[in-house]
Enzyme design. Structure first.
Site, PDB file in Angstrom:
ATOM      1  N   TYR A  59     -12.258  -2.906  -3.209  1.00 30.31           N
ATOM      2  CA  TYR A  59     -12.781  -2.979  -1.842  1.00 30.31           C
ATOM      3  C   TYR A  59     -14.309  -2.900  -1.795  1.00 30.31           C
ATOM      4  O   TYR A  59     -14.868  -2.482  -0.784  1.00 30.31           O
ATOM      5  CB  TYR A  59     -12.166  -1.856  -0.987  1.00 30.31           C
ATOM      6  CG  TYR A  59     -10.748  -2.140  -0.528  1.00 30.31           C
ATOM      7  CD1 TYR A  59     -10.443  -3.263   0.237  1.00 30.31           C
ATOM      8  CD2 TYR A  59      -9.697  -1.265  -0.837  1.00 30.31           C
ATOM      9  CE1 TYR A  59      -9.150  -3.525   0.679  1.00 30.31           C
ATOM     10  CE2 TYR A  59      -8.394  -1.513  -0.397  1.00 30.31           C
ATOM     11  CZ  TYR A  59      -8.133  -2.642   0.361  1.00 30.31           C
ATOM     12  OH  TYR A  59      -6.855  -2.890   0.806  1.00 30.31           O
ATOM     13  N   ASN A  65      -1.721  -0.229   7.314  1.00 32.96           N
ATOM     14  CA  ASN A  65      -1.183  -1.573   7.594  1.00 32.96           C
ATOM     15  C   ASN A  65      -0.352  -2.161   6.446  1.00 32.96           C
ATOM     16  O   ASN A  65      -0.193  -3.367   6.325  1.00 32.96           O
ATOM     17  CB  ASN A  65      -2.284  -2.524   8.085  1.00 32.96           C
ATOM     18  CG  ASN A  65      -3.389  -2.724   7.060  1.00 32.96           C
ATOM     19  OD1 ASN A  65      -3.291  -2.227   5.940  1.00 32.96           O
ATOM     20  ND2 ASN A  65      -4.420  -3.463   7.426  1.00 32.96           N
ATOM     21  N   GLU A 117      -8.921 -10.435  -8.041  1.00 29.26           N
ATOM     22  CA  GLU A 117      -8.094  -9.238  -7.839  1.00 29.26           C
ATOM     23  C   GLU A 117      -6.944  -9.167  -8.851  1.00 29.26           C
ATOM     24  O   GLU A 117      -6.618  -8.076  -9.345  1.00 29.26           O
ATOM     25  CB  GLU A 117      -7.575  -9.216  -6.393  1.00 29.26           C
ATOM     26  CG  GLU A 117      -8.725  -8.992  -5.403  1.00 29.26           C
ATOM     27  CD  GLU A 117      -8.354  -9.207  -3.943  1.00 29.26           C
ATOM     28  OE1 GLU A 117      -7.162  -9.460  -3.644  1.00 29.26           O
ATOM     29  OE2 GLU A 117      -9.265  -9.127  -3.086  1.00 29.26           O
ATOM     30  N   HIS A 125      -1.631  -5.582   1.412  1.00 28.89           N
ATOM     31  CA  HIS A 125      -2.884  -6.305   1.186  1.00 28.89           C
ATOM     32  C   HIS A 125      -2.582  -7.718   0.695  1.00 28.89           C
ATOM     33  O   HIS A 125      -1.634  -7.918  -0.062  1.00 28.89           O
ATOM     34  CB  HIS A 125      -3.725  -5.588   0.116  1.00 28.89           C
ATOM     35  CG  HIS A 125      -4.832  -6.447  -0.429  1.00 28.89           C
ATOM     36  ND1 HIS A 125      -6.028  -6.592   0.224  1.00 28.89           N
ATOM     37  CD2 HIS A 125      -4.898  -7.248  -1.538  1.00 28.89           C
ATOM     38  CE1 HIS A 125      -6.797  -7.441  -0.465  1.00 28.89           C
ATOM     39  NE2 HIS A 125      -6.133  -7.849  -1.537  1.00 28.89           N
ATOM     40  N   LYS A 138       0.839  -1.195   0.000  1.00 28.20           N
ATOM     41  CA  LYS A 138       0.000   0.000   0.000  1.00 28.20           C
ATOM     42  C   LYS A 138       0.881   1.255   0.000  1.00 28.20           C
ATOM     43  O   LYS A 138       2.101   1.167   0.229  1.00 28.20           O
ATOM     44  CB  LYS A 138      -0.935  -0.064   1.209  1.00 28.20           C
ATOM     45  CG  LYS A 138      -1.911  -1.266   1.152  1.00 28.20           C
ATOM     46  CD  LYS A 138      -2.783  -1.346   2.400  1.00 28.20           C
ATOM     47  CE  LYS A 138      -3.781  -2.485   2.330  1.00 28.20           C
ATOM     48  NZ  LYS A 138      -4.624  -2.558   3.545  1.00 28.20           N
TER      49      LYS A 138
HETATM   50  P1  ADP Z   1      -7.467  -7.363   5.471  1.00 25.63           P
HETATM   51  O1  ADP Z   1      -6.742  -6.310   4.678  1.00 25.63           O
HETATM   52  O2  ADP Z   1      -6.622  -7.855   6.640  1.00 25.63           O
HETATM   53  O3  ADP Z   1      -8.034  -8.480   4.633  1.00 25.63           O
HETATM   54  P2  ADP Z   1     -10.208  -6.234   5.684  1.00 25.63           P
HETATM   55  O4  ADP Z   1     -10.559  -6.925   4.407  1.00 25.63           O
HETATM   56  O5  ADP Z   1     -11.115  -6.393   6.858  1.00 25.63           O
HETATM   57  O6  ADP Z   1      -8.724  -6.645   6.199  1.00 25.63           O
HETATM   58  O7  ADP Z   1     -10.070  -4.683   5.434  1.00 25.63           O
HETATM   59  C1  ADP Z   1      -9.433  -4.209   4.285  1.00 25.63           C
HETATM   60  C2  ADP Z   1      -8.603  -3.009   4.640  1.00 25.63           C
HETATM   61  O8  ADP Z   1      -9.463  -1.955   5.078  1.00 25.63           O
HETATM   62  C3  ADP Z   1      -7.625  -3.207   5.811  1.00 25.63           C
HETATM   63  O9  ADP Z   1      -6.421  -3.842   5.437  1.00 25.63           O
HETATM   64  C4  ADP Z   1      -7.410  -1.778   6.261  1.00 25.63           C
HETATM   65  O10 ADP Z   1      -6.521  -1.088   5.382  1.00 25.63           O
HETATM   66  C5  ADP Z   1      -8.807  -1.188   6.072  1.00 25.63           C
HETATM   67  N1  ADP Z   1      -9.582  -1.276   7.324  1.00 25.63           N
HETATM   68  C6  ADP Z   1     -10.236  -2.347   7.798  1.00 25.63           C
HETATM   69  N2  ADP Z   1     -10.827  -2.074   8.981  1.00 25.63           N
HETATM   70  C7  ADP Z   1     -10.532  -0.788   9.255  1.00 25.63           C
HETATM   71  C8  ADP Z   1     -10.848   0.107  10.327  1.00 25.63           C
HETATM   72  N3  ADP Z   1     -11.584  -0.279  11.348  1.00 25.63           N
HETATM   73  N4  ADP Z   1     -10.360   1.376  10.251  1.00 25.63           N
HETATM   74  C9  ADP Z   1      -9.620   1.781   9.207  1.00 25.63           C
HETATM   75  N5  ADP Z   1      -9.287   0.998   8.168  1.00 25.63           N
HETATM   76  C10 ADP Z   1      -9.737  -0.268   8.177  1.00 25.63           C
END
Ligand code: ADP
Length: 167
Positions: free
Chosen positions: A67, A130, A144, A133, A27
């Site tokens: 997303y 974070n 994707e 992805h 990211k």
């Molecule tokens: P992952 O990336 O671990 O599969 P998710 O699919 O639940 O997690 O969420 C996609 C992305 O959305 C996360 O990696 C993060 O960047 C963002 N995200 C998820 N939950 C939150 C939150 N509560 N606040 C801010 N950003 C979030």
């Protein structure tokens, strides 16, 4: 009697069988923080096969499509701003079990809960930043990779390491 070598069997398998693939993306925070090499090397060292790689400025509609399952969530607008805030590194990685294994290498969504030794556990502190992805299922891996890569952008190759990784 006719015997097939394991390398020949692998080649036949390679043409007949669809090997699992996952979409991994560094990211914009990972790119800005100079973590590109570090993150790529974790997947390389593990032993997965790199099929596609590019630095890419993501348009808003692509981020929204990627997303789309999260579009009702309160953080969705911020998430789209974040993903489109700078270049990302798009990758396709291949190997048996690569989807679940990559998720383990990446660690929990919230970096504070991610285990040490995982990418997020070692390199990040907040869910909204974070760094990486990874697809959450083989079907989403396919979906994707189809979204982020065009026809012809994935390489067809076999690594010389394969016989040293897979018996
Ligand atoms: P992952 O990336 O671990 O599969 P998710 O699919 O639940 O997690 O969420 C996609 C992305 O959305 C996360 O990696 C993060 O960047 C963002 N995200 C998820 N939950 C939150 C939150 N509560 N606040 C801010 N950003 C979030």
């Amino acid at each position: 009697e006719f015997q097939l070598s394991s390398s020949l069997l692998r080649k036949i398998f390679f043409f007949v069988q669809e090997v699992e693939q996952t979409y991994i993306m560094i990211k914009p925070d990972g790119v800005q923080r100079g973590l590109v090499g570090e993150i790529i090397s974790r997947f390389e060292k593990k032993g997965f096969l790199l099929k596609g790689l590019k630095l890419f400025q993501c348009p808003k509609d692509l981020a929204q499509e990627h997303y789309k399952d999260l579009k009702e969530r309160p953080f969705f607008p911020n998430l789209i701003d974040y993903i489109t805030s700078g270049p990302v590194v798009c990758m396709a990685w291949e190997g048996d079990g690569v989807v679940a294994s990559a998720r383990k290498l990446i660690g929990a969504t919230n970096p504070l809960q991610a285990e040490p030794g995982t990418i997020r556990g070692d390199l990040a502190v907040q869910t909204g930043r974070n760094v990486v992805h990874g697809s959450d299922s083989p079907d989403n891996g396919k979906r994707e990779i189809g979204l982020w890569f065009k026809e012809g952008e994935l390489a067809q190759w076999e690594s010389v390491q394969t016989p040293w990784l897979i018996e």
